[in-house]
Design a protein around this motif. Structure first.
Motif, short mmCIF file in Angstrom:
data_model
loop_
_atom_site.label_atom_id
_atom_site.label_comp_id
_atom_site.label_asym_id
_atom_site.label_seq_id
_atom_site.Cartn_x
_atom_site.Cartn_y
_atom_site.Cartn_z
N HIS B 3 -3.67 -4.27 6.94
CA HIS B 3 -3.92 -5.38 6.02
C HIS B 3 -5.42 -5.54 5.76
CE1 HIS B 3 -2.74 -8.84 3.84
NE2 HIS B 3 -3.49 -9.65 4.55
N ILE B 6 -6.77 -2.63 3.62
CA ILE B 6 -6.40 -2.77 2.20
C ILE B 6 -7.30 -3.81 1.53
CG2 ILE B 6 -4.49 -3.35 0.60
CD1 ILE B 6 -4.13 -0.74 2.35
N PHE B 10 -9.50 -1.51 -1.00
CA PHE B 10 -8.61 -1.24 -2.14
C PHE B 10 -8.82 -2.26 -3.25
CE2 PHE B 10 -5.47 2.11 -1.04
CZ PHE B 10 -6.01 2.46 0.18
N MET B 15 -2.52 -3.29 -7.30
CA MET B 15 -1.32 -3.12 -6.47
C MET B 15 -0.16 -3.90 -7.09
SD MET B 15 -1.93 -1.29 -3.75
CE MET B 15 -3.40 -0.30 -3.61
N PRO B 16 1.09 -3.47 -6.91
CA PRO B 16 1.53 -2.27 -6.19
C PRO B 16 1.19 -0.99 -6.97
CG PRO B 16 3.41 -3.38 -7.18
CD PRO B 16 2.23 -4.27 -7.40
N HIS B 17 0.97 0.09 -6.22
CA HIS B 17 0.57 1.34 -6.87
C HIS B 17 1.75 2.02 -7.57
CE1 HIS B 17 2.36 3.21 -3.42
NE2 HIS B 17 1.45 2.75 -2.59
N ILE B 18 1.43 3.08 -8.31
CA ILE B 18 2.42 3.71 -9.21
C ILE B 18 3.32 4.71 -8.48
CG2 ILE B 18 1.01 5.70 -9.92
CD1 ILE B 18 1.84 5.09 -12.82
N PHE B 19 2.98 5.07 -7.23
CA PHE B 19 3.75 6.10 -6.52
C PHE B 19 5.21 5.67 -6.35
CE2 PHE B 19 -0.60 6.63 -4.41
CZ PHE B 19 -1.01 7.59 -5.31
N CYS B 20 6.10 6.66 -6.39
CA CYS B 20 7.54 6.39 -6.26
C CYS B 20 7.85 5.77 -4.89
CB CYS B 20 8.32 7.70 -6.34
SG CYS B 20 8.10 8.62 -7.85
N GLY B 26 0.86 7.22 -0.56
CA GLY B 26 0.37 5.89 -0.19
C GLY B 26 -0.17 5.86 1.23
N MET B 29 -3.44 7.88 1.43
CA MET B 29 -4.54 7.13 0.81
C MET B 29 -5.09 6.09 1.79
SD MET B 29 -4.13 5.73 -3.03
CE MET B 29 -3.24 4.22 -2.78
N LYS B 30 -4.18 5.44 2.50
CA LYS B 30 -4.58 4.47 3.52
C LYS B 30 -5.29 5.17 4.68
CE LYS B 30 -2.01 3.70 6.73
NZ LYS B 30 -0.74 3.63 7.44
#
Lengths: 68, 274
Positions: B3, B6, B10, B15-20, B26, B29-30
């Motif tokens: 938390h 992010i 970020f 957010m929320p990101h575009i990834f499925c 995700g 990336m974190k």
């Protein structure tokens, strides 16, 4: 013992319901309902943090404060 | 911990990101943000460069100096940034297709030069964004929308490609091995020279569905069950390693870095040619 556990939080606006947290939770704390993650029994949580580490959407996390 | 990471690193409004749902990008990336947090470097001294593809969307979500460049050219742009500002920490986020196919030439030549870039390849074994075409890392006989009868190509091992092209730090992480991947990313960023971390991701939408690999949790469990540490892999035979993924540092040496060499040339001309 419970006082040392961290509290589990869910941000449903970020959750996409992929089910990774449910699959990797060792204590059956979570389930998916209406395509979002749901805490079914927080007292079972051991604070291992697997859900937080593997959530691709940053929708579930443990807080840093002592809880419960 | 996530938390705070992010909140700190970020762009929350994106957010929320575009990834499925279930996409490992995700998590990776974190992991990058966690590794940067451990290094304690000024955010303004870090530059993230990406190309085109699912992986390359990451620069839109991460709050650093970021550039989203053209397809395959992330390393070329990053090379320019590093040469102009050698004090910056330049990180490239790229995908398997972006790094090894469209940008394959830039990848091998940046490795040959040993320029101080850190390249994180989000390797999901397929072109996800454009609809599931097979990529250079799709394993032989696996399926994609453009390989309906199985892929007949030999697949690339990104870590080996980097090593034999001249990269001086090469490692492989995965979505499941969060702590190990963060450590490897941290070491890659600290390394002076061209460093590559091949990050095994999962694409449940295309690769998983086309190849009956199950849903996102099944694909991540596969990583857990089939990962072998690079040290242990040295003692295993090729037959034992069939179908396994080797996790950890796979190559490390200390060849002289490119911008340092270039600086030496520049220094020769200070105050006239001697």
């Amino acid at each position: 013992m419970a006082s040392t556990l961290k509290t589990l939080f869910v941000d449903k606006s970020l959750c996409k319901g992929c089910g990774i947290c449910v699959a990797f939770c060792p204590k059956s704390v979570l389930n998916i309902s209406n395509e979002k993650v749901n805490i079914i029994d927080e007292t079972l949580c051991i604070g291992c943090g697997m859900c937080e580490k593997l959530c691709p959407d940053y929708a579930i996390y443990l807080n840093e404060k002592e809880g419960k | 911990m996530t938390h705070e990471i992010i909140e700190k690193y970020f762009r929350k409004d994106m957010m929320p990101h575009i990834f499925c749902p279930g996409c490992g990008h995700g998590v990776l990336m974190k992991d990058i943000a966690c590794a940067i947090d451990k290094l304690d470097v000024d955010k303004d001294k870090i530059c993230l460069v990406s190309g085109i593809g699912c992986s390359s969307r990451a620069t839109g979500y991460m709050d650093f100096n970021t550039i989203h460049t053209t397809h395959g050219r992330a390393i070329a742009v990053a090379t320019g940034i590093k040469m102009a500002n050698p004090e910056l920490m330049v990180i490239v986020i790229t995908g398997d297709g972006d790094a090894a196919a469209i940008g394959g030439n830039h990848f091998i030549h940046a490795a040959r030069r040993n320029i101080d870039l850190t390249v994180f390849v989000f390797n999901n074994n397929i072109y996800g964004m454009t609809g599931g075409q097979f990529s250079p890392t799709t394993p032989t006989d696996d399926y994609g929308t453009t390989a309906p009868y199985g892929n007949i190509d030999q697949d690339f091992d990104i870590a080996d490609l980097a090593k034999y092209s001249g990269a001086t730090f090469v490692a492989r992480g995965s979505v499941y091995h969060v702590d190990k991947t963060i450590r490897l990313m941290e070491r890659a960023m600290l390394h002076k020279g061209f460093s590559v971390v091949d990050c095994m991701s999962n694409c449940p939408t295309y690769y998983g569905r086309k190849n009956h690999k199950g849903k996102a949790p099944d694909m991540i469990r596969w990583q857990k069950d089939n990962a072998v540490d690079s040290k242990k892999a040295e003692t295993m035979t090729d037959e034992e390693l069939t179908g396994k993924i080797i996790i950890g540092e796979t190559h490390h040496d200390n060849r002289e870095e490119y911008t340092a060499k270039y600086q030496k040339i520049k220094d020769r001309f200070v105050g006239g040619i001697k």
